[in-house]
Motif scaffolding. Structure first.
Motif, PDB file in Angstrom:
ATOM      1  N   ARG A 417       0.811  -1.217   0.000  1.00  0.00           N
ATOM      2  CA  ARG A 417       0.000   0.000   0.000  1.00  0.00           C
ATOM      3  C   ARG A 417       0.847   1.271   0.000  1.00  0.00           C
ATOM      4  O   ARG A 417       0.498   2.254  -0.663  1.00  0.00           O
ATOM      5  CB  ARG A 417      -0.947  -0.009   1.219  1.00  0.00           C
ATOM      6  N   CYS A 420       1.892   2.527  -3.470  1.00  0.00           N
ATOM      7  CA  CYS A 420       0.877   3.060  -4.393  1.00  0.00           C
ATOM      8  C   CYS A 420      -0.182   3.825  -3.608  1.00  0.00           C
ATOM      9  O   CYS A 420      -1.365   3.800  -3.937  1.00  0.00           O
ATOM     10  CB  CYS A 420       0.250   1.954  -5.229  1.00  0.00           C
ATOM     11  N   ARG A 422      -0.744   6.993  -3.262  1.00  0.00           N
ATOM     12  CA  ARG A 422      -1.278   8.229  -3.840  1.00  0.00           C
ATOM     13  C   ARG A 422      -1.848   7.964  -5.234  1.00  0.00           C
ATOM     14  O   ARG A 422      -1.510   6.977  -5.888  1.00  0.00           O
ATOM     15  CB  ARG A 422      -0.174   9.283  -3.947  1.00  0.00           C
ATOM     16  N   ALA A 423      -2.682   8.886  -5.676  1.00  0.00           N
ATOM     17  CA  ALA A 423      -3.204   8.844  -7.039  1.00  0.00           C
ATOM     18  C   ALA A 423      -3.362  10.274  -7.542  1.00  0.00           C
ATOM     19  O   ALA A 423      -3.872  11.144  -6.830  1.00  0.00           O
ATOM     20  CB  ALA A 423      -4.543   8.109  -7.094  1.00  0.00           C
ATOM     21  N   TRP A 424      -2.905  10.493  -8.758  1.00  0.00           N
ATOM     22  CA  TRP A 424      -3.070  11.797  -9.408  1.00  0.00           C
ATOM     23  C   TRP A 424      -4.408  11.822 -10.138  1.00  0.00           C
ATOM     24  O   TRP A 424      -4.784  10.867 -10.815  1.00  0.00           O
ATOM     25  CB  TRP A 424      -1.952  12.036 -10.416  1.00  0.00           C
ATOM     26  N   TYR A 425      -5.130  12.926 -10.011  1.00  0.00           N
ATOM     27  CA  TYR A 425      -6.402  13.086 -10.702  1.00  0.00           C
ATOM     28  C   TYR A 425      -6.587  14.566 -11.021  1.00  0.00           C
ATOM     29  O   TYR A 425      -5.813  15.412 -10.582  1.00  0.00           O
ATOM     30  CB  TYR A 425      -7.558  12.565  -9.838  1.00  0.00           C
ATOM     31  N   GLU A 437      -5.181  10.555  -1.644  1.00  0.00           N
ATOM     32  CA  GLU A 437      -4.846   9.312  -0.953  1.00  0.00           C
ATOM     33  C   GLU A 437      -5.714   8.194  -1.518  1.00  0.00           C
ATOM     34  O   GLU A 437      -6.924   8.161  -1.308  1.00  0.00           O
ATOM     35  CB  GLU A 437      -5.059   9.477   0.553  1.00  0.00           C
ATOM     36  N   ARG A 438      -5.086   7.272  -2.219  1.00  0.00           N
ATOM     37  CA  ARG A 438      -5.809   6.237  -2.956  1.00  0.00           C
ATOM     38  C   ARG A 438      -6.763   5.431  -2.071  1.00  0.00           C
ATOM     39  O   ARG A 438      -7.891   5.111  -2.488  1.00  0.00           O
ATOM     40  CB  ARG A 438      -4.806   5.288  -3.625  1.00  0.00           C
ATOM     41  N   PHE A 439      -6.333   5.114  -0.869  1.00  0.00           N
ATOM     42  CA  PHE A 439      -7.114   4.209  -0.030  1.00  0.00           C
ATOM     43  C   PHE A 439      -8.046   4.939   0.930  1.00  0.00           C
ATOM     44  O   PHE A 439      -8.775   4.295   1.685  1.00  0.00           O
ATOM     45  CB  PHE A 439      -6.168   3.278   0.736  1.00  0.00           C
ATOM     46  N   ALA A 444      -9.634   6.501  -7.310  1.00  0.00           N
ATOM     47  CA  ALA A 444      -8.883   5.559  -8.144  1.00  0.00           C
ATOM     48  C   ALA A 444      -9.445   5.480  -9.562  1.00  0.00           C
ATOM     49  O   ALA A 444      -8.688   5.328 -10.530  1.00  0.00           O
ATOM     50  CB  ALA A 444      -8.862   4.184  -7.500  1.00  0.00           C
ATOM     51  N   GLU A 447      -7.906   8.186 -11.889  1.00  0.00           N
ATOM     52  CA  GLU A 447      -6.457   8.352 -11.846  1.00  0.00           C
ATOM     53  C   GLU A 447      -5.892   8.682 -13.224  1.00  0.00           C
ATOM     54  O   GLU A 447      -6.245   8.076 -14.234  1.00  0.00           O
ATOM     55  CB  GLU A 447      -5.799   7.083 -11.313  1.00  0.00           C
ATOM     56  N   ILE A 505       3.968   7.876  -6.881  1.00  0.00           N
ATOM     57  CA  ILE A 505       2.703   7.677  -6.162  1.00  0.00           C
ATOM     58  C   ILE A 505       2.928   7.070  -4.782  1.00  0.00           C
ATOM     59  O   ILE A 505       2.006   6.549  -4.170  1.00  0.00           O
ATOM     60  CB  ILE A 505       1.720   6.804  -6.969  1.00  0.00           C
TER      61      ILE A 505
END
Length: 567
Positions: A417, A420, A422-425, A437-439, A444, A447, A505
Motif C-alpha cells: 500500500r 501506491c 497516492r493517485a493523481w487526478y 490518498e488512494r485508499f 482511483a 487516476e 505515487i
C-alpha cells in the motif's frame, strides 16, 4: 580571446540513474541555462528597446497600461489592467475570480479596439477568452503589508526599509502565467520558429519581466498620488532587489511527467554543460576569480533565503554549512592545476549534501559562457515524431529497454500500500491536477497516467507471455491499456533523461521536488514551500529593469552584490 587548450580527458555525463532522482531534482538551482537568463542575455545582445506608450491609471489604482518590448524584428506588448480589489477578494488559489492586476502579452502593438476587447476578457481570466494575437495571459496579487509599507514611505519622502523588502522580495506575486494556447491564446507552434522564442518559456519570461516594470511604476504612481510633491521614487538599488513573486502548486508538478522529451532536453543540456566545464584542462586566473566572487555572492544569497517550512529549513541549514565548507576548500585548493573543476566536482560528490552539490554544478558554469550558452538552442522539443509509437519493434527489444531503464521500478513491490498510496487526478472544481490518498478517497477511477514506474512494471509483466519476436503493434492491439507505457519506454530509449527514476505515487512522495526542478530551470530563487505541495518563489529578483538592461548587467544578476548595506 585565446583558444582554449585541448582537454586531456573528456568528462562523461552523469548517469540518469544518478540525476533523475527526486531528491536531486528537488535540489537544483538556477544557472546560465535558466530561461530568464537566456532571455536577458538575448535582450541585451540584440539591444532590445522598451517603451511605455500608455499609463492611464487613476488615483485609486484603476486603469490600464501598455509596455512594449521592441526586438530587431517585431514588438511584443504587455497590456496590464489595474484593479481596486477588496481585501476579502484577494486569493492565491487557482479558482480565485478577481486579482489586483491582470495581463496579456500582445503580439505586436495593440490598437484601442484590441485594448477594449482585452478589457472585456482579461480581467476575468478563465471566464474570458483571448485570441491568437495574445501570447500569454496572467494575473497577480499584491503582497499587502509590503505594498502599503512601500507606498507609505515613498509618499512621505522616504525610502522603504530594505530589511522589510528582503523579508518578502516582491511587491506582487503571480498566481498564473498562461501561454501555449491557454484561454484561446496562440499555440506555441505559431511562434516557435522566431529566434527569440527558440528556447523554452521565453514568452512567459518576457511577460514577467515586463510585469515587474509595471509593478514598480504602479507603486510609485500610488505613492505620488498619496504624497504629492513630498513623494519620492524608489531608489534604483532598492527597486532592483524586488522581483515578482509566484505561487505554484500541484498543477505544475505533472509537467515533468507529461513532457518527457522536453525534460530530457533540459536536463541533457545542463548535464552537457557540466561535463564540458569538468573537462576544462586549465582555468585562467579570471575564471577562478569569477567563480570565487560568485560563490561569495551565493553564500550571501543563501543567508538571505528564508523559509518556515521544516523540510526547507533543514535543507537551508545543510546548504549554509556546506557552502562554507566549499568556500574554505576552494581557498585552500589549487585551481590553477590540471582539470580543476573536475577535481572540485568529485570532491563535492563525497563531501557535500545534494543541495550544495547542485549549487556547485550551477556555479561552475558561470565563467564559461562560451562553452555553455549555445546549449540553450537545444532545450526545446522540436521532434514531434518522438511521440509516435514504433509498432515494428519486437517484444524482446521492448523488454530489453524496460529492464535497462526501468529496473528500479521492477524492484518495487507495487502490491504494498505504501508504494501506491497516492493517485493523481484532475479536480472537477479547479480543473487542475491534484494528488489524493488512494485508499482514503474515492479517486482511483479517475487516476491520471502519472505513475510511469508502476505502469512500466505492469507492461513488463504483460509482455512475459508474448513471443519474443512478436511485434509491439500486435501486443498493443490486444492490450491498448499499455500504449502510454510503450510510448514512454521508446522515448526514454533515445532520451535518457526523460524519466524520473522514482516512485511518483508513494506515500513519502514530495511533489515540491518536482516543482523545484522546473522552477530552477525558469531561473527562480528563494524557494519557500508552504506545504509539500505548493511553493512561493521569486522571479527576476536583482535583475536590471528594461531601461537599464545592457551587456554588463544582463547575466550575473541573480547573485546579490557584495557589500551593499541593509540600511
Amino acid at each position: 580571446m585565446k583558444p582554449r587548450p585541448e582537454p586531456s580527458f573528456t568528462s562523461s555525463l552523469r548517469a540518469p540513474s544518478q540525476v533523475m532522482r527526486l531528491a536531486r531534482l528537488g535540489s537544483f538551482h538556477q544557472c546560465r541555462l535558466s530561461f530568464m537568463r537566456i532571455l536577458t542575455r538575448r535582450m541585451a545582445r540584440e539591444a532590445w528597446s522598451f517603451t511605455r506608450p500608455i499609463f492611464d491609471i487613476d488615483a485609486k489604482g484603476v486603469g490600464h497600461a501598455v509596455y512594449c518590448a521592441h526586438t530587431p524584428d517585431r514588438t511584443y506588448s504587455l497590456v496590464a489592467f489595474a484593479h481596486d480589489l477588496p481585501a476579502e477578494s484577494r486569493s492565491d488559489r487557482v479558482i480565485a475570480q478577481a486579482w489586483d492586476s491582470t495581463f496579456a502579452l500582445f503580439d505586436g502593438v495593440p490598437t484601442k479596439e484590441d485594448i477594449a476587447r482585452l478589457r472585456r476578457n482579461v480581467p476575468f481570466q478563465e471566464a474570458g477568452r483571448v485570441t491568437e494575437t495574445e501570447l500569454s495571459v496572467s494575473r497577480a496579487n499584491r503582497s499587502v503589508r509590503l505594498w502599503e509599507h512601500v507606498i507609505a514611505r515613498l509618499a512621505d519622502g522616504r525610502q522603504p526599509d530594505l530589511r522589510e523588502i528582503l523579508k518578502v522580495g516582491y511587491l506582487m506575486r503571480t498566481t498564473a502565467v498562461y501561454g501555449s494556447g491557454k484561454l484561446g491564446a496562440a499555440d506555441r507552434e505559431a511562434i516557435a520558429a522566431r529566434p527569440e522564442c527558440s528556447a523554452p518559456f521565453q514568452i512567459e519570461m518576457l511577460s514577467v519581466f515586463l510585469i515587474r516594470a509595471y509593478v514598480r511604476d504602479l507603486v510609485q504612481h500610488m505613492a505620488k498620488t498619496r504624497g504629492g510633491a513630498r513623494a519620492v521614487p524608489l531608489a534604483p538599488e532598492i527597486a532592483r532587489r524586488m522581483g515578482i513573486g509566484n505561487s505554484t502548486g500541484l498543477g505544475m508538478a505533472p509537467f515533468l511527467l507529461n513532457h518527457p522529451t522536453l525534460i530530457n532536453n533540459w536536463i541533457a543540456a545542463r548535464e552537457t554543460a557540466i561535463a564540458r566545464v569538468r573537462s576544462v584542462p586549465l582555468a585562467s586566473a579570471d575564471e577562478v576569480e569569477t567563480f570565487r566572487d560568485l560563490l561569495a555572492r551565493t553564500i550571501l544569497s543563501v543567508d538571505l533565503w528564508r523559509s518556515d517550512h521544516p523540510i526547507q529549513i533543514e535543507k537551508l541549514t545543510d546548504l549554509r554549512v556546506d557552502l562554507q565548507r566549499l568556500s574554505h576548500h576552494v581557498e585552500a585548493a589549487d585551481l590553477n592545476t590540471e582539470a580543476p573543476w573536475n577535481r572540485l566536482f568529485m570532491w563535492a560528490e563525497t563531501e557535500l549534501c545534494l543541495e550544495a552539490q547542485e549549487c556547485l554544478a550551477s556555479l561552475m558554469l558561470e565563467p564559461y559562457g562560451d562553452l555553455v550558452d549555445s546549449l540553450a538552442d537545444e532545450m526545446s522539443d522540436l521532434n514531434p515524431a518522438a511521440f509516435r509509437i514504433d509498432g515494428t519493434m519486437s517484444v524482446a527489444q521492448l523488454r530489453e529497454i524496460l529492464h535497462r531503464n526501468y529496473g528500479w521500478a521492477m524492484d518495487i513491490d507495487w502490491a504494498e500500500r505504501e508504494n501506491c498510496a497516492r493517485a493523481w487526478y484532475v479536480s472537477e472544481e479547479k480543473l487542475e491536477p491534484r494528488l489524493g490518498e488512494r485508499f482514503d478517497e474515492p479517486i482511483a477511477d479517475y487516476e491520471q497516467p502519472l505513475a510511469p514506474g508502476r505502469d512500466a512494471a505492469a507492461l513488463n509483466d504483460a509482455l512475459k507471455s508474448w513471443h519474443v519476436d512478436a511485434p509491439v503493434a500486435a501486443f498493443l492491439l490486444a492490450h491498448p491499456e499499455h500504449r502510454h507505457s510503450v510510448r514512454r519506454a521508446q522515448i526514454v530509449d533515445h532520451a535518457p533523461y526523460a524519466e524520473i527514476r522514482d516512485n511518483t505515487i508513494s506515500a513519502d512522495l514530495l511533489p515540491i521536488d518536482m516543482l523545484r526542478c522546473k522552477l530552477a530551470f525558469f531561473g527562480a530563487t528563494q524557494f519557500d514551500p508552504r506545504s509539500d505541495r505548493w511553493v512561493r518563489i521569486c522571479l527576476f529578483g536583482n535583475a536590471p529593469y528594461p531601461e537599464n538592461l545592457q551587456e554588463s548587467n544582463c547575466d550575473d544578476w541573480p547573485y546579490p552584490v557584495l557589500g551593499e548595506t541593509l540600511q
